[in-house]
Structure formats: C-alpha cells, structure tokens
Design a protein around this motif. Structure first.
Motif, PDB file in Angstrom:
ATOM      1  N   ILE A  52       0.870  -1.182   0.000  1.00 18.83           N
ATOM      2  CA  ILE A  52       0.000   0.000   0.000  1.00 18.83           C
ATOM      3  C   ILE A  52       0.903   1.227   0.000  1.00 18.83           C
ATOM      4  O   ILE A  52       1.493   1.585   1.024  1.00 18.83           O
ATOM      5  CB  ILE A  52      -0.917   0.009   1.240  1.00 18.83           C
ATOM      6  N   GLU A  54       0.452   4.466  -0.185  1.00 17.93           N
ATOM      7  CA  GLU A  54       0.145   5.623   0.677  1.00 17.93           C
ATOM      8  C   GLU A  54       0.620   5.415   2.110  1.00 17.93           C
ATOM      9  O   GLU A  54       0.922   6.370   2.823  1.00 17.93           O
ATOM     10  CB  GLU A  54      -1.356   5.925   0.745  1.00 17.93           C
ATOM     11  N   LEU A  55       0.650   4.171   2.550  1.00 17.42           N
ATOM     12  CA  LEU A  55       1.031   3.862   3.924  1.00 17.42           C
ATOM     13  C   LEU A  55       2.466   3.344   4.042  1.00 17.42           C
ATOM     14  O   LEU A  55       2.975   3.168   5.149  1.00 17.42           O
ATOM     15  CB  LEU A  55       0.073   2.819   4.515  1.00 17.42           C
ATOM     16  N   ASN A  59      -0.244  -5.011   2.983  1.00 21.97           N
ATOM     17  CA  ASN A  59      -1.591  -5.346   3.436  1.00 21.97           C
ATOM     18  C   ASN A  59      -1.562  -6.761   4.017  1.00 21.97           C
ATOM     19  O   ASN A  59      -1.481  -7.742   3.279  1.00 21.97           O
ATOM     20  CB  ASN A  59      -2.586  -5.259   2.280  1.00 21.97           C
ATOM     21  N   ASP A 138       1.570  -1.949  13.201  1.00 18.14           N
ATOM     22  CA  ASP A 138       0.655  -1.131  12.402  1.00 18.14           C
ATOM     23  C   ASP A 138       1.257   0.257  12.210  1.00 18.14           C
ATOM     24  O   ASP A 138       1.855   0.806  13.139  1.00 18.14           O
ATOM     25  CB  ASP A 138      -0.697  -0.969  13.117  1.00 18.14           C
ATOM     26  N   GLY A 141      -2.871   5.087  10.450  1.00 19.10           N
ATOM     27  CA  GLY A 141      -3.863   5.031   9.376  1.00 19.10           C
ATOM     28  C   GLY A 141      -4.178   3.624   8.885  1.00 19.10           C
ATOM     29  O   GLY A 141      -5.118   3.436   8.107  1.00 19.10           O
ATOM     30  N   TYR A 142      -3.419   2.631   9.320  1.00 18.37           N
ATOM     31  CA  TYR A 142      -3.606   1.270   8.821  1.00 18.37           C
ATOM     32  C   TYR A 142      -4.987   0.710   9.202  1.00 18.37           C
ATOM     33  O   TYR A 142      -5.653   0.082   8.371  1.00 18.37           O
ATOM     34  CB  TYR A 142      -2.497   0.351   9.339  1.00 18.37           C
ATOM     35  N   GLU A 144      -7.838   2.357   9.810  1.00 19.51           N
ATOM     36  CA  GLU A 144      -8.897   3.043   9.043  1.00 19.51           C
ATOM     37  C   GLU A 144      -8.866   2.692   7.557  1.00 19.51           C
ATOM     38  O   GLU A 144      -9.908   2.498   6.943  1.00 19.51           O
ATOM     39  CB  GLU A 144      -8.768   4.564   9.212  1.00 19.51           C
ATOM     40  N   MET A 145      -7.663   2.610   6.993  1.00 24.03           N
ATOM     41  CA  MET A 145      -7.534   2.405   5.546  1.00 24.03           C
ATOM     42  C   MET A 145      -7.564   0.938   5.138  1.00 24.03           C
ATOM     43  O   MET A 145      -7.914   0.624   4.001  1.00 24.03           O
ATOM     44  CB  MET A 145      -6.251   3.043   5.020  1.00 24.03           C
ATOM     45  N   VAL A 146      -7.180   0.051   6.056  1.00 24.19           N
ATOM     46  CA  VAL A 146      -7.022  -1.346   5.662  1.00 24.19           C
ATOM     47  C   VAL A 146      -7.832  -2.310   6.547  1.00 24.19           C
ATOM     48  O   VAL A 146      -8.697  -3.031   6.054  1.00 24.19           O
ATOM     49  CB  VAL A 146      -5.528  -1.761   5.667  1.00 24.19           C
ATOM     50  N   PRO A 149     -11.890  -1.679   6.544  1.00 26.18           N
ATOM     51  CA  PRO A 149     -12.511  -1.920   5.230  1.00 26.18           C
ATOM     52  C   PRO A 149     -12.370  -3.374   4.751  1.00 26.18           C
ATOM     53  O   PRO A 149     -13.290  -3.927   4.158  1.00 26.18           O
ATOM     54  CB  PRO A 149     -11.765  -0.964   4.293  1.00 26.18           C
ATOM     55  N   GLU A 150     -11.216  -3.988   5.040  1.00 27.44           N
ATOM     56  CA  GLU A 150     -11.037  -5.392   4.635  1.00 27.44           C
ATOM     57  C   GLU A 150     -11.987  -6.304   5.413  1.00 27.44           C
ATOM     58  O   GLU A 150     -12.557  -7.239   4.858  1.00 27.44           O
ATOM     59  CB  GLU A 150      -9.585  -5.850   4.830  1.00 27.44           C
TER      60      GLU A 150
END
Length: 193
Positions: A52, A54-55, A59, A138, A141-142, A144-146, A149-150
């Motif tokens: 990822i 952005e991070l 993942n 982690d 943002g991990y 919230e972003m991953v 949602p996963e």
C-alpha cells in the motif's frame, strides 16, 4: 462419544477474542489441537504481498497474505492421520481452526463441521487493536484504511454466500469471554455427545 474427527472453525474480526476462545475450548477437550492461521502468514519479504503505497506498508489483512494452501494441506494431513501426534497413544479427534479468514477460503470452510464467527463494532475493535503489538507494527492510518474496510469486505463475502452464512454461528465479540465460551462450549458438548 463420537468416532469421527471434528473440525471446529473460529473466525472473526481482529481482536475479537478468537485465540482466547480457541485456547479455552482446547482446555475443555483434552484430545484436541489448535491450528492457527497466524502461523501461515507469508514472510515479510515475500513478493506476493500487496504493498500500500500511501502507507508504505504491506496489506496483512487480505487472504493472499496467508499461505492458505499450506494451511489446507496441513488440515488434510490431520484428517488423514498424517500429522505427528504429541503422544502416539493419544488419537486427536478434535481440531480447532482459528483465524480471521478461514471461512473465506472455501476448501477450509467446507471442512469445518462447526463454524463460529466473532464480530465487533468499529469502535470496540479499534479500542482493542490500538492496545496490541504486531510484527510488523501497524502504521498510522492502517486500521482506518485497511483493517476495517477489509473486514467489512470479507464479512460481506460470507453474508452473500447463503449456504455458508447459514452454517455459521455469529457471536457478538463484545460479550464477556465467559459468555462467548459458554455459547460455543455448549454447542460443542452437544455435538460430541
């Protein structure tokens, strides 16, 4: 008592109490072993990981981050008596599979005789997750972003598969550990009777 083997699947969101429940179930059933999905994560340097950008992080919350084929092979070895027993005189009859995505891999889900799935709401999950240490850790943002949602995506896959969904007992992971254990152990004891 039963003569055939029993495979109990315990799945659910991160930090919902899967490992704790699996350990308590194992202590209830002397001739049982645990197969933990965490033991099948690919090494950090494996090129199959999804990066990822952005991070600046991999993942770890998708099924391709885990060697599910190896887990499945190990499960089949156990079913076929090819796995080493802790004691040659004891025949293990119950295997407890524990992991966040075990029901999202159809070959494994199909081998589970009993299926339990622990849920949490987003706030409770985050409160528990931020207190835990991971390797690798982690990054900001991990969750919230991953992670969240996963989880929603993977849970949705289960929800859309009616036959699979109907075979799973969903349990609110915010209940006390004792309540969760009581629900699951009662079902298992009834099954073993």
């Amino acid at each position: 008592m039963m003569n055939k083997k029993l495979v109990i699947g315990i799945a659910g969101i991160t930090c919902s109490g899967k490992s704790t429940l699996a350990t308590k179930i194992q202590s209830l059933i002397p001739d049982s072993i645990i197969l933990n999905q965490d033991d099948y994560f690919l090494p950090a340097d494996d090129p199959r990981h999804v990066y990822i950008a952005e991070l600046h992080h991999q993942n770890w919350d998708i099924i391709t981050s885990v060697d599910m084929e190896k887990m499945y092979t190990d499960l089949l070895k156990w079913i076929n008596n090819d796995i080493e027993q802790s004691s040659p005189s004891v025949q293990t009859r119950v295997l407890i599979l524990e992991g966040f995505l075990i029901f999202n891999y159809e070959p494994i889900a199909n081998l589970c005789n009993m299926k339990f799935f622990l849920t949490l709401n987003k706030e409770e999950c985050w409160e528990r997750r931020k207190e835990r240490s991971y390797d690798p850790p982690d990054v900001p943002g991990y969750f919230e972003m991953v992670v969240w949602p996963e989880y929603i995506r993977h849970k949705s896959e289960l929800d859309q598969n009616k036959k699979l969904y109907d075979s799973i007992v969903f349990i609110d992971g915010s209940r006390t550990q004792q309540d969760i254990f009581n629900i699951v152990s009662s079902a298992i004891i009834e099954r073993l009777a």
